[in-house]
Design a protein around this motif. Structure first.
Motif, PDB file in Angstrom:
ATOM      1  N   GLU A  28      45.508  41.281  36.355  1.00  0.00           N
ATOM      2  CA  GLU A  28      44.266  42.026  36.535  1.00  0.00           C
ATOM      3  C   GLU A  28      43.700  41.824  37.935  1.00  0.00           C
ATOM      4  O   GLU A  28      43.814  40.751  38.525  1.00  0.00           O
ATOM      5  CB  GLU A  28      43.229  41.574  35.500  1.00  0.00           C
ATOM      6  CG  GLU A  28      41.982  42.424  35.491  1.00  0.00           C
ATOM      7  CD  GLU A  28      41.029  42.044  34.378  1.00  0.00           C
ATOM      8  OE1 GLU A  28      40.028  41.363  34.674  1.00  0.00           O
ATOM      9  OE2 GLU A  28      41.285  42.436  33.226  1.00  0.00           O
ATOM     10  N   SER A  30      40.045  43.186  40.327  1.00  0.00           N
ATOM     11  CA  SER A  30      38.725  43.786  40.145  1.00  0.00           C
ATOM     12  C   SER A  30      38.064  44.036  41.482  1.00  0.00           C
ATOM     13  O   SER A  30      38.491  43.529  42.515  1.00  0.00           O
ATOM     14  CB  SER A  30      37.848  42.896  39.272  1.00  0.00           C
ATOM     15  OG  SER A  30      37.579  41.679  39.939  1.00  0.00           O
ATOM     16  N   GLY A  33      32.296  43.251  42.002  1.00  0.00           N
ATOM     17  CA  GLY A  33      31.785  42.214  41.108  1.00  0.00           C
ATOM     18  C   GLY A  33      32.184  42.434  39.660  1.00  0.00           C
ATOM     19  O   GLY A  33      31.463  42.058  38.752  1.00  0.00           O
ATOM     20  N   GLY A  34      33.343  43.056  39.445  1.00  0.00           N
ATOM     21  CA  GLY A  34      33.841  43.295  38.088  1.00  0.00           C
ATOM     22  C   GLY A  34      33.449  44.642  37.516  1.00  0.00           C
ATOM     23  O   GLY A  34      33.759  44.932  36.360  1.00  0.00           O
ATOM     24  N   LEU A  35      32.796  45.495  38.310  1.00  0.00           N
ATOM     25  CA  LEU A  35      32.431  46.826  37.812  1.00  0.00           C
ATOM     26  C   LEU A  35      33.659  47.695  37.569  1.00  0.00           C
ATOM     27  O   LEU A  35      33.650  48.565  36.704  1.00  0.00           O
ATOM     28  CB  LEU A  35      31.487  47.528  38.799  1.00  0.00           C
ATOM     29  CG  LEU A  35      30.085  46.950  38.919  1.00  0.00           C
ATOM     30  CD1 LEU A  35      29.302  47.681  40.003  1.00  0.00           C
ATOM     31  CD2 LEU A  35      29.352  47.040  37.585  1.00  0.00           C
ATOM     32  N   LYS A  37      37.866  47.300  36.979  1.00  0.00           N
ATOM     33  CA  LYS A  37      38.977  46.387  36.733  1.00  0.00           C
ATOM     34  C   LYS A  37      40.255  47.198  36.555  1.00  0.00           C
ATOM     35  O   LYS A  37      40.265  48.202  35.844  1.00  0.00           O
ATOM     36  CB  LYS A  37      38.738  45.556  35.472  1.00  0.00           C
ATOM     37  CG  LYS A  37      37.557  44.634  35.570  1.00  0.00           C
ATOM     38  CD  LYS A  37      37.339  43.890  34.280  1.00  0.00           C
ATOM     39  CE  LYS A  37      36.087  43.040  34.351  1.00  0.00           C
ATOM     40  NZ  LYS A  37      35.771  42.421  33.077  1.00  0.00           N
ATOM     41  N   THR A  39      44.466  46.819  35.641  1.00  0.00           N
ATOM     42  CA  THR A  39      45.525  45.974  35.113  1.00  0.00           C
ATOM     43  C   THR A  39      46.856  46.601  35.484  1.00  0.00           C
ATOM     44  O   THR A  39      47.091  47.786  35.215  1.00  0.00           O
ATOM     45  CB  THR A  39      45.417  45.824  33.582  1.00  0.00           C
ATOM     46  OG1 THR A  39      44.126  45.284  33.259  1.00  0.00           O
ATOM     47  CG2 THR A  39      46.494  44.910  33.043  1.00  0.00           C
ATOM     48  N   GLU A  50      39.483  50.070  33.976  1.00  0.00           N
ATOM     49  CA  GLU A  50      38.197  50.015  33.285  1.00  0.00           C
ATOM     50  C   GLU A  50      37.086  50.203  34.308  1.00  0.00           C
ATOM     51  O   GLU A  50      37.080  49.539  35.346  1.00  0.00           O
ATOM     52  CB  GLU A  50      38.008  48.659  32.603  1.00  0.00           C
ATOM     53  CG  GLU A  50      38.987  48.371  31.494  1.00  0.00           C
ATOM     54  CD  GLU A  50      38.794  46.975  30.922  1.00  0.00           C
ATOM     55  OE1 GLU A  50      37.633  46.503  30.828  1.00  0.00           O
ATOM     56  OE2 GLU A  50      39.812  46.353  30.590  1.00  0.00           O
ATOM     57  N   ASP A  52      32.960  50.202  34.579  1.00  0.00           N
ATOM     58  CA  ASP A  52      31.658  49.945  33.968  1.00  0.00           C
ATOM     59  C   ASP A  52      30.757  51.153  34.245  1.00  0.00           C
ATOM     60  O   ASP A  52      30.724  51.652  35.373  1.00  0.00           O
ATOM     61  CB  ASP A  52      31.062  48.678  34.597  1.00  0.00           C
ATOM     62  CG  ASP A  52      29.798  48.221  33.903  1.00  0.00           C
ATOM     63  OD1 ASP A  52      28.825  49.005  33.867  1.00  0.00           O
ATOM     64  OD2 ASP A  52      29.781  47.079  33.422  1.00  0.00           O
ATOM     65  N   ALA A  71      40.188  47.742  43.411  1.00  0.00           N
ATOM     66  CA  ALA A  71      40.605  47.027  42.200  1.00  0.00           C
ATOM     67  C   ALA A  71      42.115  47.110  42.011  1.00  0.00           C
ATOM     68  O   ALA A  71      42.765  46.124  41.671  1.00  0.00           O
ATOM     69  CB  ALA A  71      39.885  47.588  40.976  1.00  0.00           C
ATOM     70  N   ASP A  74      43.732  44.903  44.577  1.00  0.00           N
ATOM     71  CA  ASP A  74      43.577  43.501  44.181  1.00  0.00           C
ATOM     72  C   ASP A  74      44.586  43.133  43.091  1.00  0.00           C
ATOM     73  O   ASP A  74      45.222  42.077  43.139  1.00  0.00           O
ATOM     74  CB  ASP A  74      42.142  43.267  43.703  1.00  0.00           C
ATOM     75  CG  ASP A  74      41.835  41.806  43.430  1.00  0.00           C
ATOM     76  OD1 ASP A  74      42.221  40.940  44.244  1.00  0.00           O
ATOM     77  OD2 ASP A  74      41.187  41.520  42.397  1.00  0.00           O
TER      78      ASP A  74
END
Length: 105
Positions: A28, A30, A33-35, A37, A39, A50, A52, A71, A74
């Protein structure tokens, strides 16, 4: 000489098994800040994304696109690191990764 050939065959089998394991291992990444993601598999195939709802602004789709790209990048970087970790020792035993098909390094 026979023992050397058997050793090389064993290393090739180990390498193929490690490549198969990579192809099945999810990694994974992101951004924001994880908004967002992403995979990917260890071999770099995008499996899921994903987002948010807080990252969705109809007036600013460029930022969302940038977050998606970041993302995925990353996740792919993590997949490459996983490949180096799993395949590096095997590739070195076969004389390095250079020239061996399917090796990302």
């Amino acid at each position: 000489m026979q023992q050397l050939l058997q050793q090389a065959q064993k290393m090739q089998q180990d390498l193929a098994a490690a490549q198969q394991e990579l192809a099945e291992t999810p990694v994974e990444g992101s951004a924001g800040g994880g908004l967002v993601k992403a995979t990917v598999t260890g071999s770099g195939e995008l499996k899921s994304l994903e987002i948010d709802p807080r990252a969705v602004d109809p007036e600013d789709t460029e930022t969302l696109a940038d977050l998606v790209v970041a993302a995925v990048r990353d996740a792919n970087n993590a997949a490459q690191e996983l490949a180096r970790t799993k395949l590096g020792p095997l590739a070195q035993g076969l004389g390095g990764g250079g020239g061996l098909p399917g090796l990302p390094f």
